[in-house]
Design an enzyme around this catalytic site. Structure first.
Site, PDB file in Angstrom:
ATOM      1  N   ARG A  32       0.838  -1.204   0.000  1.00  0.00           N
ATOM      2  CA  ARG A  32       0.000   0.000   0.000  1.00  0.00           C
ATOM      3  C   ARG A  32       0.875   1.257   0.000  1.00  0.00           C
ATOM      4  O   ARG A  32       1.989   1.259   0.523  1.00  0.00           O
ATOM      5  CB  ARG A  32      -0.860  -0.025   1.255  1.00  0.00           C
ATOM      6  N   THR A  41     -10.034   0.415  -7.383  1.00  0.00           N
ATOM      7  CA  THR A  41      -9.562  -0.962  -7.233  1.00  0.00           C
ATOM      8  C   THR A  41      -9.861  -1.903  -8.385  1.00  0.00           C
ATOM      9  O   THR A  41     -10.743  -1.664  -9.193  1.00  0.00           O
ATOM     10  CB  THR A  41     -10.082  -1.652  -5.947  1.00  0.00           C
TER      11      THR A  41
END
Length: 584
Positions: free
Chosen positions: A120, A395
């Site tokens: 991330r 996403t």
């Protein structure tokens, strides 16, 4: 995990970034000349948002590849085949993913062990808690919106720990495809038009126009689009390793582009980025083991909801619809209430204990006792602190599995369409706007709820994500179900209902994904129900005081099931015209 498998998984993530059509780098792939030998459905499966790409992934299994190889081929072929609608994933890499972004991955090795890899993005060292307090647009566009990208370091981690092939060999297909180009599809054209309706940055900014408007106007359906700068960038990374991205001229170009757009990222920020191998989380549900991911992702939220529902023994059985739907929504509301306390574990000494408590028998029993079958309750019952639940967008997801029992559930992002709308002129890298996933002090959301201190900005911190890749095994340890979703804050509910539909409602995979979905993230206090819900269920929910709104699901789910006899079932998202799952 087999070294070759992880090498190919590294390849796919770079292929995610290339946004280009496959060229003669792998001409056999699209010739459909794979031998038509008999396969009985036990070799493996691929589930993605494009049926043709799933076919190519299946081809990889036919010639002796594994689940990671299938991921690779899927991502490679996706770049020219299809662009999904906004809620769906990375749309050709440049929209929601790429080496300017990051993500999470859950891997089950053939021996049954798991690894959760967190690559991330992180907040730059100069970031501070109130940086967007009086700059609401700064978290979505411009240099301040970008977190330090983690994807390349994530791939380096995979390659060094599991790889066997030379780094350059792993990279070569992505380099070739980025340079060759592909034809603009109707979906790509639509997304470009959508993204430029408030300003045509793709044509008016020279750095963007080089790819999207080389003749001064946006490319149209059927035109060839290339990303040659990006191919050159990948070529340098192939030759010199991940350090070529995080140090030297490439890193300097990235910093310069962000600073020109009012950013503060430095060379030190890039140099210091590291990936994290985090613990997984597990619960027992209906006698099976459900494994997902921990903070800063939201797998533990999914598990807490399932843990609560596990106490309803006739869930969706004796009552096929209305009451179970109400109970499911109530459990979801408790889950999202718990989610507001999550954040980056590095910044909270008690977060491990909190997550264990979330999925404990005690918490599940307590919350279940607080559910009324007669009515839904005030938000304070589920979230006593009155904290916001961020509507995180973006996403992309793919699920794969093979006959060895290996499975990969992978989700990546650069957040909104075209990320922060900062492209590095020299390299073609599109920077993320992941800083928008943090909470901002003093900025209550439009429903009056306070921001969550657990998700406030700190230097080096990773923002909370809704991503929750999930893998389920039988009591004997054999693989049963692989699932995950795209769709921002609806990822959790989309993945959850895929699990419930196969485990409680005894649906096959296609039925499980086609069934109408409900979403309720507590704030706003609305239960979103698709039109396909029957009137009896909707009326029941309204009678229980749910604020029902009829709306198409914003999640897109890709799932695989392995039957006891070893035969696979797979499905892409039925709400997409070209989505599909393939078994071989």
């Amino acid at each position: 995990m087999a070294p070759a498998a992880m090498n190919l998984l590294c390849t796919v993530l770079y292929l995610l970034s290339s946004f280009a059509q496959v060229s003669d780098a792998a001409p056999w792939l699209f010739s459909r000349s794979i031998p038509a030998s008999y396969h009985d459905g036990r070799l493996g499966a691929v589930a993605s948002e494009n049926s043709m790409c799933s076919e190519y992934g299946a081809d990889m299994l036919k010639i002796g590849g594994n689940a990671a190889d299938a991921v690779c081929i899927y991502r490679l072929s996706l770049f020219f085949a299809f662009l999904p609608y906004p809620a769906l994933q990375e749309d050709r890499a440049m929209y929601h993913s790429g080496i300017g972004g990051g993500g999470f991955m859950l891997i089950r090795a053939p021996n049954g062990t798991y690894e959760f890899i967190d690559f991330r993005e992180t907040a730059p060292a100069a970031a501070f808690q109130d940086m967007f307090k009086n700059n609401t647009s700064g978290s979505t566009s411009g240099g301040l919106a970008s977190g330090v990208p983690g994807e390349v370091r994530g791939l380096e981690y995979l390659h060094k720990n599991y790889g066997k092939l030379p780094w350059k060999t792993v990279m070569e297909p992505a380099i070739r495809t980025a340079r060759d180009g592909f034809r603009v599809t109707e979906d790509l054209s639509r997304i470009m038009l959508h993204s430029t309706k408030n300003g045509n940055f793709l044509a008016e900014n020279a750095a963007w126009a080089l790819d999207f408007a080389p003749q001064g106007t946006l490319l149209k359906v059927g035109d060839i689009i290339t990303r040659r700068r990006y191919g050159d960038t990948l070529d340098k990374i192939a030759k010199y390793g991940a350090d070529a991205f995080y140090t030297g001229p490439m890193a300097q170009a990235m910093v310069n582009a962000l600073r020109a757009a009012n950013g503060t990222m430095t060379l030190e920020d890039l140099k210091n980025y590291t990936v994290v191998s985090r613990p997984t989380a597990q619960i027992e549900y209906r006698g099976m083991t459900v494994t997902s991911t921990t903070a800063p992702s939201s797998g533990v939220v999914l598990l807490s909801i399932l843990k609560l529902l596990n106490g309803y023994k006739n869930f969706f059985r004796m009552d096929p619809g209305p009451l179970s739907t109400h109970r499911m929504d109530e459990a979801i509301r408790f889950g999202y209430g718990q989610r507001t306390e999550l954040g980056d574990p590095l910044f909270f000494s008690n977060l491990t204990d909190y997550q264990k408590k979330m999925i404990s028998d005690e918490a599940a029993n307590k919350n279940r006792m607080n559910i009324s079958d007669e009515y839904t309750q005030d938000i304070a019952v589920y979230d006593p602190k009155g904290l916001e639940s961020l509507n995180t967008p973006g996403t992309s997801h793919i699920s794969t599995a093979d006959r060895s029992g290996m499975a990969v559930s992978l989700t990546t992002t650069i957040n909104l369409y075209f990320g922060s709308r900062v492209i590095v002129p020299e390299t073609g890298i599109i920077m993320n706007n992941e800083m928008d996933d943090f909470s901002v002090p003093g900025r209550s959301n439009s429903f009056g709820y306070k921001p969550s201190p657990s998700n406030f900005i700190r230097p080096g911190k990773r923002p909370l994500s809704s991503i929750c890749p999930t893998i389920i095994t039988r009591p004997d340890g054999s693989l049963y179900f692989v699932s995950g979703a795209a769709g921002g804050s609806q990822i959790i509910t989309g993945t959850l209902q895929s699990v419930i539909n196969v485990m409680d409602r005894k649906m096959n995979v296609r039925q499980a994904l086609k069934a109408p979905r409900l979403h309720d993230q507590l704030v706003p206090n609305v239960a979103l129900m698709e039109d396909e819900f029957d009137k009896k269920t909707v009326d029941f929910m309204i009678s229980r005081k749910h604020n029902v709104t009829r709306e198409k699901s914003g999640s897109t789910v890709e799932s695989i099931m392995r039957l006891k006899n070893g035969v696979f079932e797979a499905s892409g998202e039925p709400r997409l015209a070209n989505s599909g799952g393939v078994v071989v």
